[in-house]
Each structure stands twice: as structure tokens, then as C-alpha cells.
Motif scaffolding. Structure first.
Motif, mmCIF file in Angstrom:
data_model
loop_
_atom_site.group_PDB
_atom_site.id
_atom_site.type_symbol
_atom_site.label_atom_id
_atom_site.label_comp_id
_atom_site.label_asym_id
_atom_site.label_seq_id
_atom_site.Cartn_x
_atom_site.Cartn_y
_atom_site.Cartn_z
ATOM 1 N N MET A 36 0.851 -1.184 0.000
ATOM 2 C CA MET A 36 0.000 0.000 0.000
ATOM 3 C C MET A 36 0.886 1.233 0.000
ATOM 4 S SD MET A 36 -3.105 1.093 2.541
ATOM 5 C CE MET A 36 -2.070 1.759 3.841
ATOM 6 N N LEU A 37 0.613 2.147 -0.918
ATOM 7 C CA LEU A 37 1.310 3.418 -0.963
ATOM 8 C C LEU A 37 0.355 4.515 -0.533
ATOM 9 C CD1 LEU A 37 3.365 1.715 -2.496
ATOM 10 C CD2 LEU A 37 3.667 3.601 -4.075
ATOM 11 N N SER A 38 0.868 5.422 0.280
ATOM 12 C CA SER A 38 0.082 6.547 0.767
ATOM 13 C C SER A 38 0.916 7.803 0.634
ATOM 14 C CB SER A 38 -0.263 6.374 2.253
ATOM 15 O OG SER A 38 -0.860 5.131 2.494
ATOM 16 N N PRO A 39 0.291 8.937 0.310
ATOM 17 C CA PRO A 39 1.047 10.189 0.347
ATOM 18 C C PRO A 39 1.593 10.394 1.758
ATOM 19 C CG PRO A 39 -1.072 10.502 -0.722
ATOM 20 C CD PRO A 39 -1.092 9.137 -0.115
ATOM 21 N N ALA A 40 2.797 10.957 1.859
ATOM 22 C CA ALA A 40 3.408 11.168 3.177
ATOM 23 C C ALA A 40 2.523 12.025 4.066
ATOM 24 C CB ALA A 40 4.786 11.805 3.018
ATOM 25 N N ALA A 41 1.680 12.861 3.464
ATOM 26 C CA ALA A 41 0.776 13.722 4.229
ATOM 27 C C ALA A 41 -0.147 12.915 5.125
ATOM 28 C CB ALA A 41 -0.044 14.592 3.279
ATOM 29 N N ALA A 42 -0.343 11.624 4.825
ATOM 30 C CA ALA A 42 -1.240 10.786 5.621
ATOM 31 C C ALA A 42 -0.737 10.616 7.049
ATOM 32 C CB ALA A 42 -1.404 9.416 4.963
ATOM 33 N N ALA A 43 0.571 10.777 7.259
ATOM 34 C CA ALA A 43 1.138 10.577 8.594
ATOM 35 C C ALA A 43 1.568 11.887 9.247
ATOM 36 C CB ALA A 43 2.337 9.640 8.512
ATOM 37 N N ASP A 44 1.404 13.000 8.546
ATOM 38 C CA ASP A 44 1.894 14.286 9.039
ATOM 39 C C ASP A 44 0.797 15.071 9.738
ATOM 40 O OD1 ASP A 44 4.372 13.696 7.964
ATOM 41 O OD2 ASP A 44 3.986 14.767 6.088
ATOM 42 N N ASP A 45 1.154 15.705 10.860
ATOM 43 C CA ASP A 45 0.236 16.555 11.603
ATOM 44 C C ASP A 45 0.002 17.833 10.790
ATOM 45 O OD1 ASP A 45 -0.993 18.340 13.320
ATOM 46 O OD2 ASP A 45 0.273 17.852 15.038
ATOM 47 N N PRO A 46 -1.222 18.067 10.321
ATOM 48 C CA PRO A 46 -1.483 19.248 9.489
ATOM 49 C C PRO A 46 -1.283 20.570 10.216
ATOM 50 C CG PRO A 46 -3.300 17.677 9.342
ATOM 51 C CD PRO A 46 -2.405 17.219 10.459
ATOM 52 N N THR A 47 -1.220 20.562 11.561
ATOM 53 C CA THR A 47 -1.031 21.808 12.305
ATOM 54 C C THR A 47 0.433 22.158 12.489
ATOM 55 O OG1 THR A 47 -1.010 20.719 14.482
ATOM 56 C CG2 THR A 47 -3.161 21.373 13.596
ATOM 57 N N MET A 48 1.319 21.263 12.091
ATOM 58 C CA MET A 48 2.755 21.507 12.212
ATOM 59 C C MET A 48 3.301 21.993 10.881
ATOM 60 S SD MET A 48 3.300 20.772 15.335
ATOM 61 C CE MET A 48 5.047 20.546 15.552
ATOM 62 N N PRO A 49 4.472 22.655 10.904
ATOM 63 C CA PRO A 49 5.072 23.061 9.623
ATOM 64 C C PRO A 49 5.302 21.837 8.736
ATOM 65 C CG PRO A 49 6.243 24.045 11.475
ATOM 66 C CD PRO A 49 5.254 23.075 12.058
ATOM 67 N N ASP A 50 5.158 22.030 7.432
ATOM 68 C CA ASP A 50 5.329 20.944 6.474
ATOM 69 C C ASP A 50 6.746 20.398 6.577
ATOM 70 O OD1 ASP A 50 5.371 19.201 4.376
ATOM 71 O OD2 ASP A 50 4.991 20.689 2.824
ATOM 72 N N PRO A 51 6.904 19.103 6.942
ATOM 73 C CA PRO A 51 8.261 18.558 7.073
ATOM 74 C C PRO A 51 8.982 18.481 5.731
ATOM 75 C CG PRO A 51 6.638 16.816 7.322
ATOM 76 C CD PRO A 51 5.886 18.111 7.227
ATOM 77 N N GLY A 52 8.240 18.366 4.649
ATOM 78 C CA GLY A 52 8.833 18.354 3.326
ATOM 79 C C GLY A 52 9.787 17.217 3.065
ATOM 80 N N ALA A 53 9.880 16.274 3.989
ATOM 81 C CA ALA A 53 10.875 15.214 3.844
ATOM 82 C C ALA A 53 10.307 13.960 3.207
ATOM 83 C CB ALA A 53 11.443 14.864 5.220
ATOM 84 N N GLY A 54 9.031 13.958 2.924
ATOM 85 C CA GLY A 54 8.467 12.723 2.412
ATOM 86 C C GLY A 54 7.576 12.918 1.208
ATOM 87 N N GLU A 55 7.642 11.977 0.327
ATOM 88 C CA GLU A 55 6.730 11.969 -0.806
ATOM 89 C C GLU A 55 5.629 10.961 -0.541
ATOM 90 O OE1 GLU A 55 6.664 10.757 -5.520
ATOM 91 O OE2 GLU A 55 8.373 10.225 -4.299
ATOM 92 N N LEU A 56 6.025 9.775 -0.074
ATOM 93 C CA LEU A 56 5.033 8.737 0.158
ATOM 94 C C LEU A 56 5.513 7.747 1.199
ATOM 95 C CD1 LEU A 56 5.819 5.816 -1.522
ATOM 96 C CD2 LEU A 56 5.772 7.492 -3.327
ATOM 97 N N ILE A 57 4.586 6.917 1.627
ATOM 98 C CA ILE A 57 4.864 5.879 2.611
ATOM 99 C C ILE A 57 4.514 4.543 1.975
ATOM 100 C CG2 ILE A 57 4.267 4.974 4.877
ATOM 101 C CD1 ILE A 57 3.437 7.919 5.568
#
Length: 199
Positions: free
Chosen positions: A48-69
Motif C-alpha cells: 500500500m502506498l500513501s502520500p506522506a501527508a497521511a502521517a503528518d500533523d497538518p497543524t505543524m510546519p510541512d516537514p517536506g521530507a516525504g513523498e510517500l509511505i
């Protein structure tokens, strides 16, 4: 009746010495997840591939370190009825999650070791697994609905973190109320004691 939130596509890739890989992709536009059912010589199962945004807290600054999981062994509930099984390469079951940055060309798939902790794959299986996953990543990156999947993943993350923060807020309000009550009680006692000493 098919679920309108789920889209299915079929492709195939030539993996050279590893044979031909057939890919059946099922995208859940509600969660942003895409389940890839893979079949090739010595390759069976799903990832299963998911956009990295699926694991990121939307209230925190964008970590920008991930494309997908990449999750070779855990699948979203939307895919539970589709006989999803963990991805195995050369009879070695892969595990995850593995987070990949957009420019990351040196990610390493892993397996679960005897202690239950992730460990590197043997070199031959690593090369084979990378050939398979690179083909899947190519398919992922060519998707026309990536923005839609990423938006869906952000909404899912927002719902998850909203539950987490709501529970924290409730617990902290309760703690704060107990603290305010304790302060008021202590102030009352101190006032009474001052009054007693002044009498």
C-alpha cells in the motif's frame, strides 16, 4: 455494486532478469491510499502506498521530507475485503512502513527480524525487491490523481489528529479545572488562617 470511491487499474512492467511484473492498483480516493496487488516470479502479495501527508500533523510546519509511505504489510480498512496479503519477495515477507522522499533513490525495504524489529534484506532479495518497488513507484508517480490523493490523505490526517487533540484538550481541561479548584481551596484556607492570626 462497485464502490465509486475505489478506482482500479492494471499495468505490467518488464523487470529484466526478474521477469514480468503485473500490477493491479486499487485507489481509495477517500483515504488517498493505493493498494498494489503484485505478481511476478518469486513475487506475491500487496503493497500500500500513501502520500506522506497521511502521517503528518497538518497543524505543524510541512516537514517536506516525504513523498510517500510504503506499507507492505498493513492495509487500510477500505481494502480489507480484497484478500490483501503482505508482499513477499523470494519467500521473504517485507514489512514497513518505509517513508520515501521525492529525491530518495536509496531507500531500503526491510523485513521483520527474529526479534520482531525491522532488519535489512539479504543483498539478492534487496535488489529484487527494489526492482519490484521501483516499478510500483514509477506507476505511482505517473498517476494523474496524485493531487487528489494527497488532499484526501491530508483530510484523513486532519480527522486522526483532531481526535487525538480533542482527547488531549478534554484531559487537559479536566486537569486545569482540578488545579483551579485546588488553588481556590488553598486560597480559602490561607485566608481563614490569616483571619485567625489577626483575631
Amino acid at each position: 455494486m462497485p464502490d465509486p470511491r475505489v478506482r482500479e487499474e492494471h499495468t505490467a512492467h518488464d523487470l529484466g532478469t526478474y521477469g514480468r511484473l503485473t500490477i493491479a492498483a486499487r485507489a481509495d480516493v477517500h483515504s488517498g491510499n493505493v493498494l498494489y496487488r503484485l505478481h511476478a516470479p518469486h513475487v506475491r502479495g500487496c503493497v500500500m502506498l500513501s502520500p506522506a501527508a497521511a502521517a503528518d500533523d497538518p497543524t505543524m510546519p510541512d516537514p517536506g521530507a516525504g513523498e510517500l509511505i510504503i506499507n507492505p504489510d498493513k492495509f487500510a480498512p477500505a481494502f480489507a475485503l480484497h484478500e490483501s496479503r503482505p508482499l513477499s519477495v523470494n519467500n521473504i515477507v517485507l514489512t514497513g512502513p518505509v517513508r520515501i522522499a521525492e529525491s530518495d533513490s536509496d531507500y531500503r525495504p526491510v523485513r521483520r527480524g527474529k526479534t520482531g524489529r525491522p532488519e535489512w534484506l539479504p543483498p539478492r532479495t534487496h535488489r529484487h525487491a527494489r526492482a519490484v518497488l521501483d516499478a510500483v513507484l514509477k506507476t505511482w508517480r505517473e498517476r494523474e490523481d496524485l493531487d487528489e490523493l494527497t488532499s484526501a490523505a491530508r483530510r484523513q490526517a486532519a480527522q486522526l489528529f483532531l481526535k487525538t487533540y480533542s482527547a488531549q484538550l478534554s484531559a487537559r481541561r479536566e486537569t486545569a479545572l482540578r488545579a483551579v479548584t485546588a488553588v481556590a481551596d488553598a486560597e480559602r484556607r490561607v485566608t481563614e488562617l490569616h483571619a485567625l492570626l489577626a483575631a
